[in-house]
Design a protein around this motif. Structure first.
Motif, PDB file in Angstrom:
ATOM      1  N   UNK A   1      11.053  -1.254  -0.517  1.00  0.00           N
ATOM      2  CA  UNK A   1       9.813  -1.896  -0.088  1.00  0.00           C
ATOM      3  C   UNK A   1       9.651  -3.261  -0.763  1.00  0.00           C
ATOM      4  N   UNK A   2       9.931  -3.302  -2.080  1.00  0.00           N
ATOM      5  CA  UNK A   2       9.776  -4.562  -2.821  1.00  0.00           C
ATOM      6  C   UNK A   2      10.756  -5.614  -2.310  1.00  0.00           C
ATOM      7  N   UNK A   3      11.983  -5.183  -2.009  1.00  0.00           N
ATOM      8  CA  UNK A   3      13.002  -6.103  -1.494  1.00  0.00           C
ATOM      9  C   UNK A   3      12.578  -6.645  -0.123  1.00  0.00           C
ATOM     10  N   UNK A   4      11.941  -5.799   0.656  1.00  0.00           N
ATOM     11  CA  UNK A   4      11.479  -6.224   1.987  1.00  0.00           C
ATOM     12  C   UNK A   4      10.350  -7.241   1.869  1.00  0.00           C
ATOM     13  N   UNK A   5       9.397  -6.964   0.967  1.00  0.00           N
ATOM     14  CA  UNK A   5       8.297  -7.916   0.762  1.00  0.00           C
ATOM     15  C   UNK A   5       8.847  -9.245   0.263  1.00  0.00           C
ATOM     16  N   UNK A   6       9.838  -9.198  -0.636  1.00  0.00           N
ATOM     17  CA  UNK A   6      10.445 -10.440  -1.147  1.00  0.00           C
ATOM     18  C   UNK A   6      11.108 -11.214  -0.004  1.00  0.00           C
ATOM     19  N   UNK A   7      11.757 -10.504   0.908  1.00  0.00           N
ATOM     20  CA  UNK A   7      12.382 -11.183   2.052  1.00  0.00           C
ATOM     21  C   UNK A   7      11.332 -11.850   2.934  1.00  0.00           C
ATOM     22  N   UNK A   8      10.217 -11.158   3.182  1.00  0.00           N
ATOM     23  CA  UNK A   8       9.169 -11.735   4.037  1.00  0.00           C
ATOM     24  C   UNK A   8       8.703 -13.084   3.490  1.00  0.00           C
TER      25      UNK A   8
ATOM     26  N   UNK B   1      17.927   7.487  -2.319  1.00  0.00           N
ATOM     27  CA  UNK B   1      17.784   8.935  -2.518  1.00  0.00           C
ATOM     28  C   UNK B   1      16.708   9.278  -3.552  1.00  0.00           C
ATOM     29  N   UNK B   2      16.115   8.273  -4.189  1.00  0.00           N
ATOM     30  CA  UNK B   2      15.060   8.543  -5.171  1.00  0.00           C
ATOM     31  C   UNK B   2      13.816   7.727  -4.832  1.00  0.00           C
ATOM     32  N   UNK B   3      12.677   8.148  -5.384  1.00  0.00           N
ATOM     33  CA  UNK B   3      11.441   7.406  -5.153  1.00  0.00           C
ATOM     34  C   UNK B   3      11.558   5.974  -5.665  1.00  0.00           C
ATOM     35  N   UNK B   4      12.203   5.780  -6.817  1.00  0.00           N
ATOM     36  CA  UNK B   4      12.370   4.424  -7.339  1.00  0.00           C
ATOM     37  C   UNK B   4      13.169   3.556  -6.365  1.00  0.00           C
ATOM     38  N   UNK B   5      14.208   4.142  -5.800  1.00  0.00           N
ATOM     39  CA  UNK B   5      15.027   3.371  -4.852  1.00  0.00           C
ATOM     40  C   UNK B   5      14.242   3.049  -3.580  1.00  0.00           C
TER      41      UNK B   5
ATOM     42  N   UNK C   1       0.844  -1.198   0.000  1.00  0.00           N
ATOM     43  CA  UNK C   1       0.000   0.000   0.000  1.00  0.00           C
ATOM     44  C   UNK C   1       0.883   1.253   0.000  1.00  0.00           C
ATOM     45  N   UNK C   2       1.945   1.221   0.802  1.00  0.00           N
ATOM     46  CA  UNK C   2       2.846   2.376   0.867  1.00  0.00           C
ATOM     47  C   UNK C   2       3.517   2.611  -0.486  1.00  0.00           C
ATOM     48  N   UNK C   3       3.838   1.534  -1.189  1.00  0.00           N
ATOM     49  CA  UNK C   3       4.445   1.675  -2.517  1.00  0.00           C
ATOM     50  C   UNK C   3       3.472   2.388  -3.476  1.00  0.00           C
ATOM     51  N   UNK C   4       2.200   2.035  -3.395  1.00  0.00           N
ATOM     52  CA  UNK C   4       1.185   2.707  -4.228  1.00  0.00           C
ATOM     53  C   UNK C   4       1.017   4.170  -3.817  1.00  0.00           C
ATOM     54  N   UNK C   5       1.118   4.448  -2.530  1.00  0.00           N
ATOM     55  CA  UNK C   5       1.047   5.828  -2.042  1.00  0.00           C
ATOM     56  C   UNK C   5       2.225   6.628  -2.619  1.00  0.00           C
ATOM     57  N   UNK C   6       3.389   5.997  -2.698  1.00  0.00           N
ATOM     58  CA  UNK C   6       4.566   6.672  -3.261  1.00  0.00           C
ATOM     59  C   UNK C   6       4.394   6.915  -4.759  1.00  0.00           C
ATOM     60  N   UNK C   7       3.688   6.004  -5.452  1.00  0.00           N
ATOM     61  CA  UNK C   7       3.361   6.246  -6.868  1.00  0.00           C
ATOM     62  C   UNK C   7       2.513   7.512  -7.000  1.00  0.00           C
ATOM     63  N   UNK C   8       1.562   7.683  -6.105  1.00  0.00           N
ATOM     64  CA  UNK C   8       0.720   8.884  -6.166  1.00  0.00           C
ATOM     65  C   UNK C   8       1.541  10.128  -5.831  1.00  0.00           C
ATOM     66  N   UNK C   9       2.500   9.985  -4.937  1.00  0.00           N
ATOM     67  CA  UNK C   9       3.383  11.110  -4.609  1.00  0.00           C
ATOM     68  C   UNK C   9       4.211  11.502  -5.833  1.00  0.00           C
ATOM     69  N   UNK C  10       4.654  10.483  -6.574  1.00  0.00           N
ATOM     70  CA  UNK C  10       5.457  10.742  -7.774  1.00  0.00           C
ATOM     71  C   UNK C  10       4.633  11.495  -8.821  1.00  0.00           C
TER      72      UNK C  10
END
Lengths: 172, 172
Positions: B91-98, B82-86, B17-26
């Protein structure tokens, strides 16, 4: 792990912590000669809820969520608070209500479908454990944090420990 | 109800959800011709964490909390974004670890003592279920909400549903 342990103590600790945060807000307002109602009516963006409403919703998530899981019709608390003392009384009244619920009823709710109002006309339906994990807890902490963030933004001297409250931790 | 159900899916839904929120921020930054780093470095008060750090901590609470409950040493992800993509990649790396964690190991952790770092020199000790209910979940949602509140305060057009994400709910 049980449904009641994942709900009741978390709500009680969080609501009591919020009450202490409001005490710090009161002292801050007195020290700065700010009318406390300025803080209670403060919001982070014009179409976000003000502090009073954030507290009311956090408390209602705890009250309504726990009651529905326990199979009890949640009592309705009117949203009439206009002073810090009244807002803190709302929190205390909510904690007192949580203590009336039977934890064993909440423990038996994981697989039961919970039906709850979503806005003025819709209803949401979720399995008990999903309702707690993915609706009540995120909503509860969302409004608890929003209340904290409003006061932090206003300059009240509070930190993460104030937010966390009296958690069962041993430090070495 | 189980320790794994109260943790892994909640973290995954929240981080996505936070990743989608960051898309809206972008999209918001692009539309307003705001450098996205202004948002990433925005904070609600001078001694609060900026957006990037809020996202990193939310992700680390999910990663470290779940790993410790599973009895796995949490991998360390460097805080170099330092960037929104990073930040979204974090977040994606964290979800993959979970997804690499064994839910049955987490389910068996409710009564185990969890020891975890508290600041640079101290350690916290909590029972597994207390650690999840009273430390990891409140901290996770605190930083998730703080990230959301920063963007909301900056004018990004997001609402509660964006915060909640893809929860298992049926609406009528």
């Amino acid at each position: 792990m049980s449904m009641s342990k994942a709900s009741l103590p978390a709500f009680e600790i969080g609501l009591n912590a919020l009450s202490c945060v409001l005490d710090k807000a009161e002292a801050y307002a007195a020290g700065k000669k700010i009318d406390p109602s300025v803080l209670l009516n403060f919001r982070l963006f014009p179409d976000m809820f003000a502090l009073t409403r954030q507290v009311q919703i956090a408390a209602d998530q705890a009250k309504n969520g726990s009651a529905r899981l326990a199979g009890v019709e949640p009592p309705r608390f009117e949203d009439t608070e206009t002073t810090l003392d009244q807002v803190k009384a709302r929190l205390a009244k909510t904690v007192a209500f949580l203590k009336t619920l039977d934890p064993s009823k909440i423990d038996a709710s994981a697989d039961r479908e919970i039906t709850f109002p979503l806005g003025p006309t819709n209803k949401g339906h979720m399995k008990g454990d999903d309702y707690l994990n993915h609706f009540v807890l995120p909503n509860f902490y969302f409004h608890l944090t929003a209340a904290y963030a409003i006061l932090r933004h206003c300059g009240v001297d509070i930190g993460k420990r104030d937010f966390m409250g009296a958690i069962p931790i041993k430090m070495t």
